[in-house]
Design a protein around this motif. Sequence first.
Motif, PDB file in Angstrom:
ATOM      1  N   THR A 218       0.821  -1.204   0.000  1.00  0.00           N
ATOM      2  CA  THR A 218       0.000   0.000   0.000  1.00  0.00           C
ATOM      3  C   THR A 218       0.863   1.264   0.000  1.00  0.00           C
ATOM      4  O   THR A 218       1.972   1.275   0.527  1.00  0.00           O
ATOM      5  N   LYS A 219       0.325   2.319  -0.605  1.00  0.00           N
ATOM      6  CA  LYS A 219       0.983   3.630  -0.571  1.00  0.00           C
ATOM      7  C   LYS A 219       0.340   4.541   0.472  1.00  0.00           C
ATOM      8  O   LYS A 219       0.797   5.668   0.681  1.00  0.00           O
ATOM      9  N   ASP A 220      -0.710   4.022   1.104  1.00  0.00           N
ATOM     10  CA  ASP A 220      -1.429   4.779   2.128  1.00  0.00           C
ATOM     11  C   ASP A 220      -0.696   4.625   3.464  1.00  0.00           C
ATOM     12  O   ASP A 220      -0.667   3.539   4.046  1.00  0.00           O
ATOM     13  N   ALA A 221      -0.104   5.700   3.937  1.00  0.00           N
ATOM     14  CA  ALA A 221       0.687   5.653   5.172  1.00  0.00           C
ATOM     15  C   ALA A 221      -0.132   5.187   6.368  1.00  0.00           C
ATOM     16  O   ALA A 221       0.403   4.569   7.294  1.00  0.00           O
ATOM     17  N   SER A 222      -1.435   5.453   6.356  1.00  0.00           N
ATOM     18  CA  SER A 222      -2.285   5.070   7.487  1.00  0.00           C
ATOM     19  C   SER A 222      -2.522   3.561   7.547  1.00  0.00           C
ATOM     20  O   SER A 222      -3.016   3.050   8.548  1.00  0.00           O
ATOM     21  N   LYS A 223      -2.173   2.853   6.481  1.00  0.00           N
ATOM     22  CA  LYS A 223      -2.371   1.398   6.434  1.00  0.00           C
ATOM     23  C   LYS A 223      -1.060   0.620   6.526  1.00  0.00           C
ATOM     24  O   LYS A 223      -1.030  -0.587   6.334  1.00  0.00           O
ATOM     25  N   LYS A 224       0.005   1.335   6.830  1.00  0.00           N
ATOM     26  CA  LYS A 224       1.305   0.691   6.980  1.00  0.00           C
ATOM     27  C   LYS A 224       1.427   0.064   8.376  1.00  0.00           C
ATOM     28  O   LYS A 224       1.041   0.677   9.379  1.00  0.00           O
ATOM     29  N   LEU A 225       1.994  -1.127   8.434  1.00  0.00           N
ATOM     30  CA  LEU A 225       2.205  -1.835   9.690  1.00  0.00           C
ATOM     31  C   LEU A 225       3.682  -2.194   9.832  1.00  0.00           C
ATOM     32  O   LEU A 225       4.428  -2.197   8.854  1.00  0.00           O
ATOM     33  N   ARG A 226       4.078  -2.533  11.057  1.00  0.00           N
ATOM     34  CA  ARG A 226       5.439  -3.008  11.280  1.00  0.00           C
ATOM     35  C   ARG A 226       5.442  -4.022  12.420  1.00  0.00           C
ATOM     36  O   ARG A 226       4.490  -4.094  13.217  1.00  0.00           O
ATOM     37  N   ILE A 227       6.514  -4.785  12.485  1.00  0.00           N
ATOM     38  CA  ILE A 227       6.660  -5.803  13.528  1.00  0.00           C
ATOM     39  C   ILE A 227       7.152  -5.148  14.817  1.00  0.00           C
ATOM     40  O   ILE A 227       8.165  -4.453  14.820  1.00  0.00           O
ATOM     41  N   LEU A 228       6.421  -5.391  15.906  1.00  0.00           N
ATOM     42  CA  LEU A 228       6.839  -4.922  17.222  1.00  0.00           C
ATOM     43  C   LEU A 228       7.785  -5.933  17.864  1.00  0.00           C
ATOM     44  O   LEU A 228       8.826  -5.578  18.415  1.00  0.00           O
ATOM     45  N   THR A 229       7.411  -7.197  17.813  1.00  0.00           N
ATOM     46  CA  THR A 229       8.266  -8.279  18.302  1.00  0.00           C
ATOM     47  C   THR A 229       7.821  -9.566  17.629  1.00  0.00           C
ATOM     48  O   THR A 229       6.810  -9.589  16.905  1.00  0.00           O
ATOM     49  N   THR A 230       8.568 -10.629  17.851  1.00  0.00           N
ATOM     50  CA  THR A 230       8.227 -11.936  17.283  1.00  0.00           C
ATOM     51  C   THR A 230       8.277 -12.985  18.392  1.00  0.00           C
ATOM     52  O   THR A 230       8.771 -12.718  19.489  1.00  0.00           O
ATOM     53  N   SER A 231       7.777 -14.162  18.080  1.00  0.00           N
ATOM     54  CA  SER A 231       7.664 -15.196  19.107  1.00  0.00           C
ATOM     55  C   SER A 231       9.009 -15.629  19.680  1.00  0.00           C
ATOM     56  O   SER A 231       9.130 -15.854  20.885  1.00  0.00           O
ATOM     57  N   THR A 232      10.034 -15.739  18.833  1.00  0.00           N
ATOM     58  CA  THR A 232      11.340 -16.137  19.348  1.00  0.00           C
ATOM     59  C   THR A 232      11.892 -15.079  20.288  1.00  0.00           C
ATOM     60  O   THR A 232      12.452 -15.394  21.348  1.00  0.00           O
ATOM     61  N   GLU A 233      11.734 -13.812  19.915  1.00  0.00           N
ATOM     62  CA  GLU A 233      12.209 -12.726  20.778  1.00  0.00           C
ATOM     63  C   GLU A 233      11.415 -12.681  22.075  1.00  0.00           C
ATOM     64  O   GLU A 233      11.962 -12.448  23.158  1.00  0.00           O
ATOM     65  N   ALA A 234      10.115 -12.930  21.976  1.00  0.00           N
ATOM     66  CA  ALA A 234       9.244 -12.818  23.145  1.00  0.00           C
ATOM     67  C   ALA A 234       9.384 -13.991  24.104  1.00  0.00           C
ATOM     68  O   ALA A 234       9.379 -13.816  25.324  1.00  0.00           O
ATOM     69  N   PHE A 235       9.523 -15.203  23.556  1.00  0.00           N
ATOM     70  CA  PHE A 235       9.416 -16.401  24.398  1.00  0.00           C
ATOM     71  C   PHE A 235      10.549 -17.398  24.177  1.00  0.00           C
ATOM     72  O   PHE A 235      10.590 -18.438  24.829  1.00  0.00           O
ATOM     73  N   GLY A 236      11.428 -17.110  23.243  1.00  0.00           N
ATOM     74  CA  GLY A 236      12.554 -17.999  23.019  1.00  0.00           C
ATOM     75  C   GLY A 236      12.214 -19.212  22.170  1.00  0.00           C
ATOM     76  O   GLY A 236      11.179 -19.262  21.502  1.00  0.00           O
ATOM     77  N   ALA A 237      13.085 -20.216  22.220  1.00  0.00           N
ATOM     78  CA  ALA A 237      12.962 -21.394  21.361  1.00  0.00           C
ATOM     79  C   ALA A 237      11.751 -22.258  21.676  1.00  0.00           C
ATOM     80  O   ALA A 237      11.393 -23.145  20.892  1.00  0.00           O
ATOM     81  N   ALA A 238      11.110 -22.019  22.821  1.00  0.00           N
ATOM     82  CA  ALA A 238       9.933 -22.810  23.204  1.00  0.00           C
ATOM     83  C   ALA A 238       8.647 -22.278  22.599  1.00  0.00           C
ATOM     84  O   ALA A 238       7.591 -22.912  22.710  1.00  0.00           O
ATOM     85  N   ALA A 239       8.699 -21.127  21.936  1.00  0.00           N
ATOM     86  CA  ALA A 239       7.487 -20.398  21.557  1.00  0.00           C
ATOM     87  C   ALA A 239       6.523 -21.184  20.677  1.00  0.00           C
ATOM     88  O   ALA A 239       5.314 -21.141  20.868  1.00  0.00           O
ATOM     89  N   GLY A 240       7.043 -21.890  19.686  1.00  0.00           N
ATOM     90  CA  GLY A 240       6.156 -22.562  18.739  1.00  0.00           C
ATOM     91  C   GLY A 240       5.749 -23.965  19.131  1.00  0.00           C
ATOM     92  O   GLY A 240       5.055 -24.648  18.371  1.00  0.00           O
ATOM     93  N   LEU A 241       6.146 -24.419  20.312  1.00  0.00           N
ATOM     94  CA  LEU A 241       5.915 -25.811  20.717  1.00  0.00           C
ATOM     95  C   LEU A 241       4.430 -26.150  20.798  1.00  0.00           C
ATOM     96  O   LEU A 241       3.662 -25.484  21.491  1.00  0.00           O
ATOM     97  N   SER A 242       4.038 -27.183  20.078  1.00  0.00           N
ATOM     98  CA  SER A 242       2.664 -27.682  20.170  1.00  0.00           C
ATOM     99  C   SER A 242       2.662 -29.191  19.986  1.00  0.00           C
ATOM    100  O   SER A 242       3.639 -29.777  19.505  1.00  0.00           O
ATOM    101  N   PHE A 243       1.558 -29.823  20.364  1.00  0.00           N
ATOM    102  CA  PHE A 243       1.457 -31.282  20.374  1.00  0.00           C
ATOM    103  C   PHE A 243       0.187 -31.775  19.680  1.00  0.00           C
ATOM    104  O   PHE A 243      -0.813 -31.067  19.648  1.00  0.00           O
ATOM    105  N   ALA A 244       0.256 -32.998  19.201  1.00  0.00           N
ATOM    106  CA  ALA A 244      -0.956 -33.722  18.851  1.00  0.00           C
ATOM    107  C   ALA A 244      -1.465 -34.348  20.147  1.00  0.00           C
ATOM    108  O   ALA A 244      -0.771 -35.160  20.767  1.00  0.00           O
ATOM    109  N   VAL A 245      -2.650 -33.921  20.566  1.00  0.00           N
ATOM    110  CA  VAL A 245      -3.231 -34.350  21.838  1.00  0.00           C
ATOM    111  C   VAL A 245      -4.415 -35.271  21.554  1.00  0.00           C
ATOM    112  O   VAL A 245      -5.288 -34.937  20.747  1.00  0.00           O
ATOM    113  N   VAL A 246      -4.429 -36.425  22.209  1.00  0.00           N
ATOM    114  CA  VAL A 246      -5.451 -37.436  21.941  1.00  0.00           C
ATOM    115  C   VAL A 246      -6.117 -37.858  23.244  1.00  0.00           C
ATOM    116  O   VAL A 246      -5.462 -37.989  24.285  1.00  0.00           O
ATOM    117  N   ASN A 247      -7.428 -38.074  23.180  1.00  0.00           N
ATOM    118  CA  ASN A 247      -8.175 -38.570  24.321  1.00  0.00           C
ATOM    119  C   ASN A 247      -7.678 -39.966  24.697  1.00  0.00           C
ATOM    120  O   ASN A 247      -7.502 -40.824  23.834  1.00  0.00           O
TER     121      ASN A 247
END
Length: 351
Positions: A218-247
């Motif tokens: 976009t050329k519209d300045a009001s619609k421009k976004l930027r990254i404040l932080t990311t998961s690795t910066e926020a929570f480290g190497a554990a950030a994306g950890l997820s599991f297949a969970v079964v009953n």
Amino acid sequence: MVNKKYVIIAIVIIAIVAIIAGFSLAQPAEAGSINGAVTKDCSGTPWFVGKEKGFFDKYNVTLVDKGDIPYAQQPAALTSGELNVYDGHPNALINLIKSGVKVKAVAVTGAEPINGSVEEEHMHWLVKEGSPLKSAKDIETFSKENNRKVKVGVLATGVCADIETNAWLRKNNISTDTIEYVVLPDNQQEQALLQGSIDIATLHPPFFAKAEKDSNETKDASKKLRILTTSTEAFGAAAGLSFAVVNEDFIKSDPDTVANFIKAFKDADRWSNENRQEAGEITSKNIDLPYTANVHWYSPSGAFDAEVDGYIQEWIDAMVADGLLKKGEFEPKDLYTTEFKDTWQTNLPNQ
């Protein structure tokens, strides 16, 4: 006049039919089938890829798609038996176990990339380009100057978005009292951010990729976004950890299907890692995005090991810090079973 003998016979027949019908409804799903929620969001890629690339067929797994059940409602669907499997973070699994639901993680699914690729990270926190929020410390200043809390969009509470935001704030010595969580699906947060309904969007792929693409084009300045932080910066190497969970009842009743499902799902995970462009195309087609979507990064091995135990402990510690658990209430090995370790590929590099 109706013959009483025939009335009695009819009643007996009806009773027998009712018993048979009730017995049939109570039976477990047909062997080889598994109920999953294939949602049009970041969690859908392995399901889409597994189906389109034939991994479920390869292992004789019949996927019963229970529909686009919102992510926040999937734990309840697993509890009720509507779903047999759920892909969730450690805190979601802990909350299920705490509520008395007998479930176990059977394989590691999501992971945080260790190759430094920002586009493969689990989450991006986005703000408007002109926002005064440039670091965690600015949140406290913003809150004081505006006499209100900073509004943070999250797809649900009790998930990665809020627990990792809290951890990021603590890491920077900022009180979590400075923020207010606003529950919004990922696909609504970009617009809410642009409209000013929220100050920070917490997005998973493909939605952070979409928002960043929109911003770049976009050329519209009001619609421009930027990254404040990311998961690795926020929570480290554990950030994306997820599991297949079964009953656990499903594990007991049909362990072969669980094992075959893990093989199929992990094949889809690995294929998606190795074919990100095509995995993105498959995902975008299934979630109705008009261009190639970004996708998550997945654990190649699927194994629970000492490294994963350490990551789980980080989630437990974060929940303790948030006041959601007592110290020592859970340890990593409480969350998973090694019954299906033969399905893991421990000879692969976990990156």
